[in-house]
Design a protein around this motif. Structure first.
Motif, PDB file in Angstrom:
ATOM      1  N   THR A 146      -4.638   0.910   8.895  1.00 17.22           N
ATOM      2  CA  THR A 146      -4.038   0.493   7.632  1.00 17.22           C
ATOM      3  C   THR A 146      -2.633   1.075   7.542  1.00 17.22           C
ATOM      4  O   THR A 146      -2.272   2.001   8.259  1.00 17.22           O
ATOM      5  CB  THR A 146      -4.856   1.001   6.434  1.00 17.22           C
ATOM      6  OG1 THR A 146      -4.801   2.424   6.443  1.00 17.22           O
ATOM      7  CG2 THR A 146      -6.291   0.550   6.519  1.00 17.22           C
ATOM      8  N   GLU A 147      -1.847   0.515   6.646  1.00 12.76           N
ATOM      9  CA  GLU A 147      -0.476   0.996   6.502  1.00 12.76           C
ATOM     10  C   GLU A 147      -0.472   2.460   6.052  1.00 12.76           C
ATOM     11  O   GLU A 147       0.312   3.267   6.540  1.00 12.76           O
ATOM     12  CB  GLU A 147       0.252   0.116   5.489  1.00 12.76           C
ATOM     13  CG  GLU A 147       1.718   0.046   5.768  1.00 12.76           C
ATOM     14  CD  GLU A 147       2.493  -0.629   4.654  1.00 12.76           C
ATOM     15  OE1 GLU A 147       1.946  -0.821   3.568  1.00 12.76           O
ATOM     16  OE2 GLU A 147       3.665  -0.940   4.884  1.00 12.76           O
ATOM     17  N   THR A 148      -1.391   2.777   5.157  1.00 10.89           N
ATOM     18  CA  THR A 148      -1.482   4.158   4.686  1.00 10.89           C
ATOM     19  C   THR A 148      -1.790   5.095   5.847  1.00 10.89           C
ATOM     20  O   THR A 148      -1.192   6.172   5.983  1.00 10.89           O
ATOM     21  CB  THR A 148      -2.585   4.272   3.621  1.00 10.89           C
ATOM     22  OG1 THR A 148      -2.395   3.248   2.666  1.00 10.89           O
ATOM     23  CG2 THR A 148      -2.556   5.617   2.950  1.00 10.89           C
TER      24      THR A 148
ATOM     25  N   PRO B 249       0.803  -1.237   0.000  1.00 16.75           N
ATOM     26  CA  PRO B 249       0.000   0.000   0.000  1.00 16.75           C
ATOM     27  C   PRO B 249       0.830   1.279   0.000  1.00 16.75           C
ATOM     28  O   PRO B 249       0.551   2.186  -0.775  1.00 16.75           O
ATOM     29  CB  PRO B 249      -0.828  -0.142   1.269  1.00 16.75           C
ATOM     30  CG  PRO B 249      -0.924  -1.603   1.497  1.00 16.75           C
ATOM     31  CD  PRO B 249       0.339  -2.192   1.002  1.00 16.75           C
ATOM     32  N   VAL B 250       1.854   1.358   0.844  1.00 20.85           N
ATOM     33  CA  VAL B 250       2.624   2.620   0.828  1.00 20.85           C
ATOM     34  C   VAL B 250       3.345   2.818  -0.487  1.00 20.85           C
ATOM     35  O   VAL B 250       3.456   3.941  -0.969  1.00 20.85           O
ATOM     36  CB  VAL B 250       3.678   2.749   1.963  1.00 20.85           C
ATOM     37  CG1 VAL B 250       3.061   3.335   3.187  1.00 20.85           C
ATOM     38  CG2 VAL B 250       4.384   1.465   2.236  1.00 20.85           C
TER      39      VAL B 250
ATOM     40  N   GLY C  32      -4.346   8.434   0.076  1.00 20.59           N
ATOM     41  CA  GLY C  32      -3.068   8.834   0.652  1.00 20.59           C
ATOM     42  C   GLY C  32      -2.248   9.619  -0.351  1.00 20.59           C
ATOM     43  O   GLY C  32      -1.600  10.614   0.001  1.00 20.59           O
TER      44      GLY C  32
ATOM     45  N   THR D 119       0.282   8.335   7.000  1.00 22.62           N
ATOM     46  CA  THR D 119      -0.297   9.677   6.852  1.00 22.62           C
ATOM     47  C   THR D 119      -0.862  10.185   8.162  1.00 22.62           C
ATOM     48  O   THR D 119      -1.592  11.173   8.178  1.00 22.62           O
ATOM     49  CB  THR D 119      -1.427   9.667   5.807  1.00 22.62           C
ATOM     50  OG1 THR D 119      -2.417   8.734   6.245  1.00 22.62           O
ATOM     51  CG2 THR D 119      -0.920   9.272   4.445  1.00 22.62           C
TER      52      THR D 119
ATOM     53  N   PRO E 218      -4.396   3.779  -0.319  1.00 22.34           N
ATOM     54  CA  PRO E 218      -3.288   4.397  -1.057  1.00 22.34           C
ATOM     55  C   PRO E 218      -3.715   5.558  -1.957  1.00 22.34           C
ATOM     56  O   PRO E 218      -3.028   6.581  -2.006  1.00 22.34           O
ATOM     57  CB  PRO E 218      -2.750   3.236  -1.882  1.00 22.34           C
ATOM     58  CG  PRO E 218      -3.095   2.028  -1.104  1.00 22.34           C
ATOM     59  CD  PRO E 218      -4.387   2.325  -0.425  1.00 22.34           C
TER      60      PRO E 218
ATOM     61  N   GLU F  78      -6.663  -3.200   5.298  1.00 20.08           N
ATOM     62  CA  GLU F  78      -6.801  -2.617   3.964  1.00 20.08           C
ATOM     63  C   GLU F  78      -8.130  -3.046   3.324  1.00 20.08           C
ATOM     64  O   GLU F  78      -8.854  -2.237   2.759  1.00 20.08           O
ATOM     65  CB  GLU F  78      -5.648  -3.094   3.068  1.00 20.08           C
ATOM     66  CG  GLU F  78      -4.660  -2.005   2.724  1.00 20.08           C
ATOM     67  CD  GLU F  78      -3.664  -1.798   3.840  1.00 20.08           C
ATOM     68  OE1 GLU F  78      -3.365  -2.777   4.543  1.00 20.08           O
ATOM     69  OE2 GLU F  78      -3.220  -0.657   4.031  1.00 20.08           O
TER      70      GLU F  78
ATOM     71  N   MET G 150       0.941   4.211  -2.739  1.00 23.18           N
ATOM     72  CA  MET G 150       0.671   5.609  -2.420  1.00 23.18           C
ATOM     73  C   MET G 150       1.779   6.502  -2.976  1.00 23.18           C
ATOM     74  O   MET G 150       1.519   7.529  -3.611  1.00 23.18           O
ATOM     75  CB  MET G 150       0.574   5.757  -0.902  1.00 23.18           C
ATOM     76  CG  MET G 150       0.401   7.159  -0.412  1.00 23.18           C
ATOM     77  SD  MET G 150      -0.001   7.189   1.330  1.00 23.18           S
ATOM     78  CE  MET G 150       1.571   6.895   2.066  1.00 23.18           C
TER      79      MET G 150
END
Ligand SMILES: Nc1ncnc2c1ncn2[C@@H]1O[C@H](COP(=O)(O)OP(=O)(O)OP(=O)(O)O)[C@@H](O)[C@H]1O
Ligand SMILES: Nc1ncnc2c1ncn2[C@@H]1O[C@H](COP(=O)(O)OP(=O)(O)OP(=O)(O)O)[C@@H](O)[C@H]1O
Ligand SMILES: [Mg+2]
Ligand SMILES: [Mg+2]
Lengths: 220, 534, 290
Positions: free
Chosen positions: B506-508, B247-248, B522, B512, B519, B471, B251
């Motif tokens: 979530t990773e995003t 995901p990042v 993001g 952020t 993403p 996610e 993004m």
């Protein structure tokens, strides 16, 4: 008392011989897992139908396992099925009798496969299932006599078998019904897995020529 | 460089009864002490490759095998899986069938005893494996009473007992909650760093293991498509296979920032270097807005699914649900999250009427279609084609496999088949319940599923999904419920629940500071910030 | 009825000692002739079950066995014609012919049934209080493969049972219900059998990667004997010795046919008390068990 000792020694010998036979065939881990699973399935069948007196698919499962897998594994499935189902029903003097009787059923299954050439005739196999049920009953009823105190008389033996007869007939009828309903499908499933368990390692040449390996000497 | 501990040399392999090979001319060499992640879309051949490395393929599955696999110098042509096991410990996809004995202690001792260790060495090995995995308190428990997550750890313990030089793992975190999953990866990283154990790990959720990895190997259709360290892999994925991006990384890609970061920490560092500071000060406050509230009577009456003070006590005495109050409106999309054993599956079973509450009441306004946690339970027939209609199979991309036996599918394909069976109905269901539908699924399949669920919801069906994947939850849900100990502890819009926690974010959202969950959003945040920053 | 770990001296004893103790009690019941001794043994087994905290399970087995014991006793009355003290003439009963109800046959039948109950209870105690894993580990010393298959089979029984339950639930979750009535039942049973064999394949793979294929004969470590181990082993040996002695001397003889001939009630009572004391002594050690 001597009667009890004698019968238990004979049973012990039969079971020891059966298991030695099974060990001697050097079962691979695949056969071992299959034997264990079928034994568990046989035990489960007995547990699932516990509410119906003496109606159980166990004998059929053991017979058909012997039919597909052969004598030694068939014996092991029967004997272990008896052992593990009694973890739920309770062990007792009847355990070795049941183990031996079901073990025998597994061997009969293997013999039946020889006789029929693996075509699994429907009606005659159903009859074999019924006969196996009666034989199983006749053998296991004997376990009751261990409690007779002293050597039982012929009349007592007759009494015990007579008392058990209705249960044995229920068992035999159940076997026929189970076999007609599930037998062929069960054998198909088993045969599919048997085919899968047989390693077919056809060693095809690689599609492209193999480069000589500079990395590793072949293992000694 | 030392001799490779695992080496595949031009391996081509076809399963018994399959027409096309599952591995095509694969060559790979893994050096001692490497941490390798196997990636790729579902049915790419990851599990097959791990089986080949452990010797199960071809000794065990039959089929046609060409080439060589060498494990610690042993060629699997001459040495069976049992001998390979002295060098490589393996953990496969389904933990239930990987625990063979009745107690945890016996299970851990089993591989050691098989190697012929004496009693003292066995006792010590068991103790060490148990301590390493934190399962010492479980040693005397019966294996039949363990939860899915605990089972997975015990199976891993058995694979690690005896300290193998090489560890092969197939989606070990698929059923673990985010906390346990992260812990497992940390454990592997520690083994790798402190003991030099070589690790080969197949995984779909790359964001979790990329920071630990030395190398990523991508399998596509049975062939190696990419073999590179994580940064290069991400750069490759951006162009060649966008669905494999983390995901990042997606993004950053969306915002036009290069190079893609391999983890949250690196992403933050990269952003700070560009003068973008997204620390939590602007984050959404996840305070009382997400406190669960009691549904009003009117809501309850209009609901597609309503729980009214539902308790569930197991016969052993354990309480699984403690007074759950909940109303889900038609067309609403709910994600149910929480750690292993929180009671998610139990709640869904109540919704479908498979379990009855010991107190309270569950009402629904129509049929409930439920996908249970284990897809294998749905496979009743001998051919894939008999399990569901052709359109349902096409919707999950299995139309080409109608003649296959369902048990011969890959993990992800089986999951999709179960989904097809559940969603295959003539009329619309009132409620669709899915229990961990995304395990073993790649990102593309997840996106398709999310689209389908959104379409169902638009048609008035209530959708309720239990998942460990934040996610996916962010993608499908407009409402997220966090469950702990059989009780909802947070209930609110996805944007606030998934942004405001440590583990269920979530990773995003982590990068952020909670400003965006997915993403694409993001990337928009980053672009906006970049306009401001310089 | 399954083994579950509990806090009791019997559960704390190793399987070899606890199993031998239960078996010795069953053997004593099989060899016992005198009603007083048999009744004492019945009470001893129940007291033992209470001491091990499993009275409910054992009593349930006894209740389950009781009808069978009754049937056996009754049929014995109908068939055996060795007694001389006729209590009633029942006349002609078809398959058995002329039937006389004799005191001897009645007593013998009752003892037969009671013995059956005691043996069943002793083995029920064995089933719920002796760790099967520990037993299987003993068996492994003799034969690795059979013992492992037995271990696996016992472990798979509950696993397959829950599989079957889940498959049935999954069938109910299908939109089409998996077919109608009997066809659906059939499909589920087939899936359980097929799934079980699938599981067998997975389990076999696990065995293989855990090194089973190169397994050697298990070496069982010298585990130190605890006081419970020693107590139950000693008790088992003493019960066996007393059983043999009672037969050889004989201490409390009892012959039902042709007329009841019984040894002295006094010596029988002493023997009964001795059995009870020896058998129950190990259960008194409750330090650390509470
Ligand atoms: N036992 C089997 N018999 C025949 N074909 C199989 C068997 N197992 C897997 N396959 C096929 O081999 C291919 C590769 O499967 P594999 O299980 O290795 O995929 P995977 O990458 O692990 O996928 P997933 O992520 O879904 O687990 C797939 O097309 C699958 O259908
Ligand atoms: N068959 C069972 N026997 C005993 N306890 C059980 C059983 N099934 C579930 N439990 C217990 O019920 C609780 C809730 O289980 P449930 O399956 O609902 O959890 P979950 O939230 O779905 O977890 P996971 O994320 O691991 O799937 C757990 O503590 C579990 O140990
Ligand atoms: Mg896989
Ligand atoms: Mg669950």
């Amino acid at each position: 008392m001597t009667w009890q000792l004698t019968t238990f020694s004979i049973l012990g010998l039969v079971l020891a011989a059966g298991f030695t036979w099974y060990e001697r065939t050097h079962p691979s881990s695949k056969v071992l897992a299959m034997v264990a699973t079928l034994a568990a399935l046989a035990a489960l069948g007995r547990i699932a139908f516990a509410p119906l007196p003496n109606v159980k698919p166990t004998t059929d499962i053991v017979l058909l396992s012997g039919y597909v897998l052969g004598g030694a594994p068939g014996f092991a499935v029967g004997a272990l099925g008896g052992l593990s189902s009694n973890l739920v029903f309770g062990q007792g003097p009847w355990t070795p009798w049941q183990m031996a009787a079901w073990g025998l059923v597994g061997i009969i299954g293997a013999g039946w496969a020889r006789v029929t050439g693996r075509r699994l005739p429907r009606w005659s196999t159903a009859v074999i299932c019924a006969l196996c049920g009666l034989m199983f009953g006749a053998l296991t009823n004997l376990s009751t006599l261990t409690a007779a105190g002293g050597t039982p008389s012929l009349a007592q033996w007759g009494a015990v078998e007579a008392a058990g007869l209705p249960f044995d007939i229920a068992h035999a009828v159940g076997n026929v019904v189970f076999f007609l309903a599930f037998g062929p499908a069960f054998v198909r499933v088993l045969q599919r897995y048997r085919a899968r368990l047989e390693v077919r390692w056809t060693d095809a040449a690689p599609s492209t020529p193999v480069i000589p390996t500079p990395l590793e000497p072949p293992p000694a | 460089m030392s001799a490779p501990v695992l080496e595949l040399e031009r391996v081509t392999y076809t399963y018994a009864g399959a027409e096309v090979p599952s591995l095509r001319d694969v060559s790979l060499s893994v050096a001692e002490g490497e941490f390798v992640v196997l990636a790729g879309r579902s049915a790419g051949g990851k599990s097959t490759m791990l089986r080949a490395a452990s010797g199960l393929v071809p000794h065990f599955h039959g089929g046609t095998f060409a080439g060589h696999v060498r494990v610690g110098g042993l060629d699997t042509r001459e040495h069976g899986p049992a001998e390979v096991a002295r060098i490589a410990g393996s953990l496969f996809q389904d933990p239930e069938s990987q625990v063979v004995l009745t107690t945890v202690r016996a299970e851990l001792a089993f591989p050691l005893e098989n190697r012929g260790h004496g009693p003292a060495a066995v006792a010590r090995g068991v103790e060490e494996a148990a301590l390493a995995l934190g399962i010492a308190p479980l040693l005397d428990r019966a294996t039949t009473e363990l939860s899915g997550g605990e089972l997975q750890r015990v199976a891993l313990g058995a694979a690690l007992a005896g300290r193998p030089r090489l560890v092969l793992l197939d989606e070990p975190t698929s059923q673990l909650d985010p906390v346990a999953g992260d812990e497992l990866i940390w454990l592997l990283r520690r083994l790798n760093e402190e003991w030099g154990t070589t690790i080969v790990l197949a995984e779909h959720r790359l964001e979790r293991c990329l920071p630990a990895a030395d190398r990523v190997v991508v399998l596509a259709d049975g062939a190696i498509a990419c073999d590179a360290p994580p940064p290069e892999f991400l750069a490759w994925a951006a162009g060649a296979s966008p669905e494999l991006q983390t995901p990042v990384a997606r993004m950053f890609h969306g915002a036009g920032i290069t190079p893609p970061p391999t983890g949250v920490k690196e992403a933050r560092r990269a952003l700070r270097a560009r003068g973008i500071d997204l620390d939590a000060e602007g984050a959404l406050d996840a305070g009382d807005t997400t406190a669960p509230r009691h549904p009003k009577r009117r809501e309850r009456r209009a609901a597609a699914l309503a729980f009214d003070g539902v308790w569930h006590e197991r016969r052993g005495g354990a309480t699984v649900l403690r007074g759950v109050d909940l109303a889900v409106a038609p067309g609403e999309r709910v994600a149910l999250m929480g750690r292993n054993g929180a009671g998610k599956s139990t709640m869904l079973r109540h919704a479908a009427g498979l379990m009855a509450p010991t107190r309270g009441k569950v009402t629904t306004n129509g049929r409930v279609a439920l996908l249970l946690q284990d897809p294998n339970d749905y496979l009743l027939h001998e051919h894939v084609g008999e399990e569901a209609s052709a359109t349902a199979l096409a919707a999950v991309g299995l139309e080409h496999l109608v003649d296959r036996h369902p048990h011969d599918l890959s993990g992800g394909q089986r999951q999709r088949l179960a989904l097809a069976i559940v969603l295959d109905s003539p009329g619309p269901a009132a409620v669709i319940g899915l229990d961990e539908p995304t395990r073993g699924m790649d990102r593309a399949a997840k996106a398709t599923l999310a689209d389908r669920l959104n379409a169902f919801a638009a048609g008035g069906t209530a959708v309720i999904v239990a998942t460990h994947d934040p996610e996916f939850a962010a993608e499908v849900a407009d409402r997220v419920i966090l469950l702990a100990d059989g009780r909802p502890i947070a209930d609110g819009p996805a944007t606030s629940v998934l942004a405001g926690g440590w583990y269920f974010a979530t990773e995003t959202a982590r990068v952020t500071g909670g400003r965006a969950l997915l993403p694409d959003a993001g990337a928009a945040v980053l672009r906006a910030q970049e306009v401001v920053a310089p | 009825m399954r083994y579950r770990r509990r806090a009791s001296p019997l559960h704390a004893a190793r399987a070899a000692a606890g199993g031998a103790w239960c078996a010795a009690l069953a053997a004593a019941a099989l060899a016992a002739e005198h009603p007083i001794v048999l009744v004492a043994l019945a009470l001893t087994v129940l007291a033992g079950a209470a001491g091990a905290g499993v009275l409910r399970e054992v009593a349930r087995t006894a209740a389950w066995m009781a009808p069978w014991a009754l049937v056996v006793a009754l049929v014995n009355v109908l068939v055996v014609r060795e007694g001389l003290t006729v209590l009633a003439r029942l006349g002609e009963i078809p398959p058995f012919g002329q039937v006389d109800l004799t005191l001897e046959a009645l007593v013998y039948g009752a003892l037969f049934g009671l013995r059956l109950l005691v043996v069943a209870s002793a083995f029920a105690l064995f089933t719920v209080a002796v760790d099967p894993d520990d037993l299987l580990r003993l068996m492994r010393r003799a034969s690795v493969r059979s013992a492992l298959a037995a271990t696996l089979a016992t472990r798979l029984v509950p696993v397959l049972a829950s599989d079957a339950r889940r498959i049935e639930e999954a069938r109910r979750c299908r939109a089409d219900g998996g077919g109608e009535g009997a066809a659906a039942r059939m499909a589920v049973l087939r899936a359980v059998a097929g799934g079980a064999l699938d599981r067998a394949l997975d389990v076999a793979a696990t065995l293989e990667v855990r090194g089973y294929g190169t397994a050697r004969r298990g070496r069982v470590g010298a585990r130190p004997w605890s006081r419970h181990d020693l107590a139950f082993a000693a008790s088992a040996i003493a019960i066996a010795a007393l059983t043999v002695a009672a037969r050889v001397v004989p201490i409390a003889p009892f012959a039902p046919y042709p007329v009841i001939a019984s040894g002295g009630a006094a010596s029988a009572s002493v023997l009964a008390a001795a059995f009870a004391l020896i058998a129950l002594a190990p259960l008194v050690a409750r330090r650390g068990i509470a």
